[in-house]
Enzyme design. Sequence first.
Site, short mmCIF file in Angstrom:
data_model
loop_
_atom_site.label_atom_id
_atom_site.label_comp_id
_atom_site.label_asym_id
_atom_site.label_seq_id
_atom_site.Cartn_x
_atom_site.Cartn_y
_atom_site.Cartn_z
N GLY A 16 0.81 -1.21 0.00
CA GLY A 16 0.00 0.00 0.00
C GLY A 16 0.85 1.26 0.00
O GLY A 16 0.34 2.38 0.09
N ASN A 24 9.88 9.64 -4.75
CA ASN A 24 8.58 10.13 -5.23
C ASN A 24 7.98 11.00 -4.13
O ASN A 24 7.53 10.49 -3.10
CB ASN A 24 7.67 8.94 -5.56
N GLY A 44 9.32 4.43 5.55
CA GLY A 44 8.09 3.84 6.08
C GLY A 44 7.94 3.99 7.58
O GLY A 44 6.83 4.04 8.09
N GLU A 45 9.04 4.04 8.30
CA GLU A 45 8.95 3.98 9.75
C GLU A 45 9.35 5.25 10.48
O GLU A 45 8.86 5.52 11.58
CB GLU A 45 9.75 2.76 10.24
MO1 MOS Z 1 8.11 -2.91 9.55
S1 MOS Z 1 7.45 -3.00 11.54
O1 MOS Z 1 9.71 -3.47 9.79
O2 MOS Z 1 7.24 -4.09 8.72
#
Ligand code: MOS
Length: 721
Positions: free
Chosen positions: A475, A596, A669-670
């Site tokens: 996603g 992006n 992402g984190e």
């Molecule tokens: Mo992320 S918690 O390393 O999928």
Amino acid sequence: MSDTTVQELPPFEARAVGRGVARREGPLKVSGQAPYAFEAPADEPLFLHLVQSTVAKGTVRAVDAARALAHPGVVDILDHTSAPRLSGDDGELMVLQTPDVAFRGQVVAVVVAESAEAAREGASLVTVTYDEQEHRAQLRADDLDLYKPEKVNPSFDTDSSDGDVDQAHREATHVVDATYTTPYEHNNPLEPHAVTARWRADGEDGPLLTLDASTQQVHGVVETVGGLLGLEPEEMRVRSPYVGGGFGSKGMPKVHDVVASLVAKTHPGRTCRLAFTRQQMFALAGYRTATIQHVVLAADDTGRLLGIQHEVVEQTSAVKEFAEQTAVATRHMYAAPHRATSHRLAALDVAVPSWMRAPGEMPGMFALEVAMDELAVATGVDPIELRVLNEPAADPDTGLPFAQRRLVQCLRRGADRFGWAGRDPRPGSRLEGDWLVGTGVAAATYPAMTMPGNQAQITATDDGYLVQLGAADIGTGSSTVLAQIAADALEVPVEEVTVELGDSSLPKATVAGGSSGTSSWGTTIVATAAAFRDEHGTSPAAGASTTGSQPENPAADEHAMFSYGAQFVELRVNVWTGEPRVSRMLGVFSGGRIVNPVLARSQLIGGMTMGLGAGLLEESVRDPRFGHIVTQDLASYHVAAHADVPAIEVEWLDEVDGVINPMGSRGLGEIGIVGMAAAIANAAFHATGVRVRDLPVTADRFLDLSPDLPALTDHPARYPV
Ligand code: MOS
């Protein structure tokens, strides 16, 4: 893996990379046409529903299935006496193999029916009797059975020590010595864990077992689930074309993948669908362990750190070890001659913890960054200047040079944009109507990871190029950013590149986790593109194809590689009700080159929103008498909703990482979640003078505000009622 290195690849010129290319699968998703795992096409599928243990520890005496089997539509029930055998030693995934119960909510049977409704009704008609045993389900810092794990995730030293923290304590002018706690949290992606499984019918060709799985790594599911079933990799195929979020909880296979496979094996030729209910997510999908963290910061009279000590007590399950690396980020954050970190675990009779967005960094940095704010107050040094003052020249843990450490630039830029200058440091100095207003800051860090072992295939087509690898797009927009990277590596327009992901029959790819996906897969695609051009030139015939391997990156071993962020929060506390509301959030990040900007912004806003949830709302409550999570739905487990989230501002530094990969990009992402909870707690202190060391920051902490707060002098709320 490969005989080339990242450094030997041709220079990477960003043309499509850096542009806000629209997410390719967007129209399919918003129009409801993208099939998720539970919706994989099938004729007359079977539906499965899990039966969960109602005791926390013991053994199943009997599973009485008679009433369930008599229910219309129910076709079968499997329990530990009847399920096919598995081989392995994974205490979480060896499901329906023994009568042993290791936690409340564990799967003890599965009902198979012609409809989802019949399966669910059938499950309610199964009677399970148990021989119950004493269980332990309460995390306590004074638990005498705490133990020291061999390693913490994924393979860090459990403890670290440099110098002598006691000496730092003796020499210090200012000492912050406090205990911070973070609660259990559950990931709860919008799409629950789901799988559609089919075992080949007699006489059919193709793999024995096919799973349409909602997973962050298709090859990992083949390896783990196939291993339990004794299947060779080629005997199993896993697809995950669309995944409705994971946040770590789909990073590894969970029991539903195994249970559905066992049922499919029992009913060859029938398609079997299984999804966790939202309530089951709270027992079976993994979660973030609660933590109890003792932090001691010792500083001289200028605020320079002499000692940093971070001791963590947290929880794993008796049935499988999960040792979260909560204090590891602290090892790399600030300079100090004397440093020590440790992790101790309580192995409780509870469900197995797992990965949740920034596992380790998020709870660990909450403790460290609130402690830094406390030190700023104690020393009278501005919180930003305190962090700048304690910047290390090299990684304090390893001594390695940082590939790109730009925390100070993030803090400075953030301070400018947020309007930090002129902030009155006195708590409770600003009142707007009935709301005390405060501002807080916290630093964020997340390791810049690239997972080894990826492969990719590039094939010339009639109108462009097809890029294939088995990565999962959960996603985040991976297929879009990988098309951008492939286009630049092939030096063609992005419109000419088609990307195909999410299938274990494609070249092997590592997990969409640890913020490592784009770096790992992108590096592999760049190398494969170079190999393709070497082999087929710039005008390849349709059908020309090259499979390439991920190059090694020896320079990575010589650098400490992290992303950074500075996160700012403005928070209001109602002087009558104590209600805390975040009114502004800003994050400034150093994440290398941004592949992006539209999708990057989306990732960072998502992380910050989840951090807002962690800061103000999210808390799973375990009842130790029974061992399970009682807040097992989204009515009682509160995540941030629209009304909780103010306009979020996100910015990043204009930069390229010269070490990590050809693109110069790090994962995003984190890191967005990492500093939020601390920034919220720090802003709450600034608003009210109340230091909250236990997440989440809830209204009850602010019911007894000091009447001496400067801004309350003329406010009626200063008179206790
Ligand atoms: Mo992320 S918690 O390393 O999928």
